[in-house]
Motif scaffolding. Structure first.
Motif, PDB file in Angstrom:
ATOM      1  N   ASN A 183       0.829  -1.206   0.000  1.00 54.25           N
ATOM      2  CA  ASN A 183       0.000   0.000   0.000  1.00 54.25           C
ATOM      3  C   ASN A 183       0.867   1.262   0.000  1.00 54.25           C
ATOM      4  O   ASN A 183       0.577   2.241  -0.697  1.00 54.25           O
ATOM      5  N   ASP A 231      -6.425  -4.835   1.213  1.00 55.67           N
ATOM      6  CA  ASP A 231      -7.490  -4.372   2.098  1.00 55.67           C
ATOM      7  C   ASP A 231      -8.249  -3.235   1.409  1.00 55.67           C
ATOM      8  O   ASP A 231      -8.031  -2.944   0.229  1.00 55.67           O
ATOM      9  N   SER A 232      -9.141  -2.602   2.134  1.00 53.28           N
ATOM     10  CA  SER A 232      -9.968  -1.550   1.533  1.00 53.28           C
ATOM     11  C   SER A 232      -9.125  -0.370   1.060  1.00 53.28           C
ATOM     12  O   SER A 232      -9.451   0.292   0.065  1.00 53.28           O
ATOM     13  N   TYR A 233      -8.028  -0.102   1.754  1.00 47.22           N
ATOM     14  CA  TYR A 233      -7.153   1.008   1.355  1.00 47.22           C
ATOM     15  C   TYR A 233      -6.425   0.679   0.057  1.00 47.22           C
ATOM     16  O   TYR A 233      -6.163   1.564  -0.765  1.00 47.22           O
ATOM     17  N   THR A 234      -6.093  -0.599  -0.148  1.00 45.66           N
ATOM     18  CA  THR A 234      -5.486  -1.021  -1.417  1.00 45.66           C
ATOM     19  C   THR A 234      -6.406  -0.666  -2.573  1.00 45.66           C
ATOM     20  O   THR A 234      -5.969  -0.160  -3.619  1.00 45.66           O
ATOM     21  N   LYS A 235      -7.696  -0.920  -2.377  1.00 43.95           N
ATOM     22  CA  LYS A 235      -8.687  -0.621  -3.415  1.00 43.95           C
ATOM     23  C   LYS A 235      -8.717   0.881  -3.718  1.00 43.95           C
ATOM     24  O   LYS A 235      -8.778   1.284  -4.889  1.00 43.95           O
ATOM     25  N   VAL A 236      -8.668   1.701  -2.684  1.00 47.02           N
ATOM     26  CA  VAL A 236      -8.670   3.156  -2.868  1.00 47.02           C
ATOM     27  C   VAL A 236      -7.449   3.586  -3.694  1.00 47.02           C
ATOM     28  O   VAL A 236      -7.559   4.379  -4.640  1.00 47.02           O
ATOM     29  N   ARG A 239      -7.731   2.438  -7.319  1.00 40.45           N
ATOM     30  CA  ARG A 239      -8.712   3.258  -8.027  1.00 40.45           C
ATOM     31  C   ARG A 239      -8.118   4.622  -8.395  1.00 40.45           C
ATOM     32  O   ARG A 239      -8.328   5.136  -9.502  1.00 40.45           O
ATOM     33  N   ASP A 272     -11.232  -4.766  -7.958  1.00 44.62           N
ATOM     34  CA  ASP A 272     -12.301  -5.772  -7.898  1.00 44.62           C
ATOM     35  C   ASP A 272     -11.884  -7.035  -7.148  1.00 44.62           C
ATOM     36  O   ASP A 272     -12.535  -8.075  -7.270  1.00 44.62           O
ATOM     37  N   ASP A 274     -12.088  -8.067  -4.110  1.00 44.39           N
ATOM     38  CA  ASP A 274     -13.028  -8.697  -3.171  1.00 44.39           C
ATOM     39  C   ASP A 274     -14.120  -9.485  -3.885  1.00 44.39           C
ATOM     40  O   ASP A 274     -14.865 -10.237  -3.250  1.00 44.39           O
ATOM     41  N   LYS A 283     -10.791 -15.443   2.278  1.00 49.77           N
ATOM     42  CA  LYS A 283     -11.773 -15.256   3.348  1.00 49.77           C
ATOM     43  C   LYS A 283     -12.060 -16.575   4.056  1.00 49.77           C
ATOM     44  O   LYS A 283     -12.108 -16.636   5.293  1.00 49.77           O
ATOM     45  N   LYS A 320      -1.349   8.329   4.286  1.00 51.44           N
ATOM     46  CA  LYS A 320      -2.805   8.406   4.220  1.00 51.44           C
ATOM     47  C   LYS A 320      -3.246   9.859   4.259  1.00 51.44           C
ATOM     48  O   LYS A 320      -2.718  10.664   5.021  1.00 51.44           O
TER      49      LYS A 320
END
Length: 328
Positions: A183, A231-236, A239, A272, A274, A283, A320
């Motif tokens: 990240n 994780d969710s931050y990777t997605k951010v 993007r 994408d 997840d 999971k 961040k």
């Protein structure tokens, strides 16, 4: 002790402190593990002044022979909290107390904390100097060390090429990046330049390759500290890199069709992730490992994990965008 454990598990630092202070009144002597849990709980909640005060009280009791010395790891945790909260004077006070208590300037964790100060300033050369000094002193840098060095590249002005170089260097020392490392490296690529977008795509590809390796061979140790699962931050981040690529082709830096067929592909996979079969497999495995570990992880392991969480919290703040005032 069970009441303290429950308060710590609930991240209720106020109750944990109150229970610790009540123990002597009831002729109970807090053990090292109880002190450590409460101090770490305060540090995790970013209560730098409270965690410092408790630690110094603990040191005083140890000097009076009424308690064991606080371990170096607790000093490191409190220093991290002070650094996160911008309490430089408290950092110096804790460092001085550690020197007197243990007759040492610290260990690799303390060295990493010193490097975080340089990383905040974007001092990439200073971070490199510390890592070289560690190697020359026979101290092997760990994943936090390298992630911090990459963090220096993620501050303004960003340096994606140096961030990627650190990824190569750490692998050459057989230190594996985790999702925090990836990240941080991705964040270093968000400077608007096409060459950085290309590097971001390369880093995304390598992260996805490491994900497949992790799924194939499993993971030893804490997933929070060693896993490469996005994780969710990777997605951010992915993007944002995808948006940066769009700006690159709109500026005429690259052909749109070429960009979509090559550079954008791994970035889309991270966005994408997840929804992928790999994410479902990850999971399921995480649930199985959590069930198998249930009840087996002792108090000390949980506190160890909390202390390491503080390490990464300090590193993540380097890149961040969320700005907040830490309550101290």
């Amino acid at each position: 002790k069970s009441a303290v454990d429950k308060a710590v598990q609930d991240d209720n630092w106020k109750l944990a402190v109150k229970l610790l202070q009540l123990m002597p009144e009831r002729s109970l002597t807090p053990s090292t593990s109880v002190w450590r849990k409460v101090v770490t709980c305060c540090a995790k909640s970013e209560k730098s002044r409270k965690s410092t005060a408790l630690l110094l009280d603990w040191v005083k009791l140890s000097e009076e022979g009424k308690a064991d010395k606080p371990p170096v790891s607790v000093f490191n945790t409190v220093i991290n909290a002070c650094e996160i909260c911008g309490e430089e004077a408290l950092t110096l006070a804790v460092l001085e107390s550690m020197r007197k208590t243990h007759n040492t300037d610290g260990n690799i964790i303390t060295t990493n904390i010193a490097m975080k100060r340089l990383a905040k300033q974007g001092n990439t050369m200073g971070c490199e100097g510390i890592i070289i000094g560690m190697l020359q002193a026979g101290m092997e840098p760990n994943v936090v060390s390298y992630t911090t060095a990459i963090g220096a590249c993620a501050t303004e002005p960003k340096n994606s090429a140096f961030a990627y170089e650190w990824l190569k260097r750490m692998r050459s020392r057989n230190v594996k990046p985790n999702f925090h490392t990836y990240n941080t490296a991705l964040a270093a690529c968000l400077d608007g330049k096409l060459e950085s977008t290309v590097l971001g795509s390369t880093i995304a590809t390598e992260m996805l390759e490491d994900v497949e390796k992790e799924l194939a061979v499993g993971l030893k140790g804490s997933a929070d500290l060693k896993s490469v699962m996005p994780d969710s931050y990777t997605k951010v981040l992915a993007r944002n890199l995808r948006k940066q690529l769009r700006e690159n082709w709109r500026a005429g830096d690259i052909n749109m069709q070429v960009a979509k067929a090559t550079i954008r592909v791994p970035l889309l996979k991270l966005v994408d992730f997840d929804k992928s079969a790999s994410a479902e497999q990850a999971k399921k495995r995480a649930e199985e490992e959590a069930a198998a570990r249930s009840g087996e992880e002792d108090d000390e392991e949980l506190t160890d994990r909390s202390e390491m969480d503080m390490e990464y919290n300090a590193v993540n703040l380097l890149h961040k965008d969320s700005h907040r005032i830490a309550e101290v």
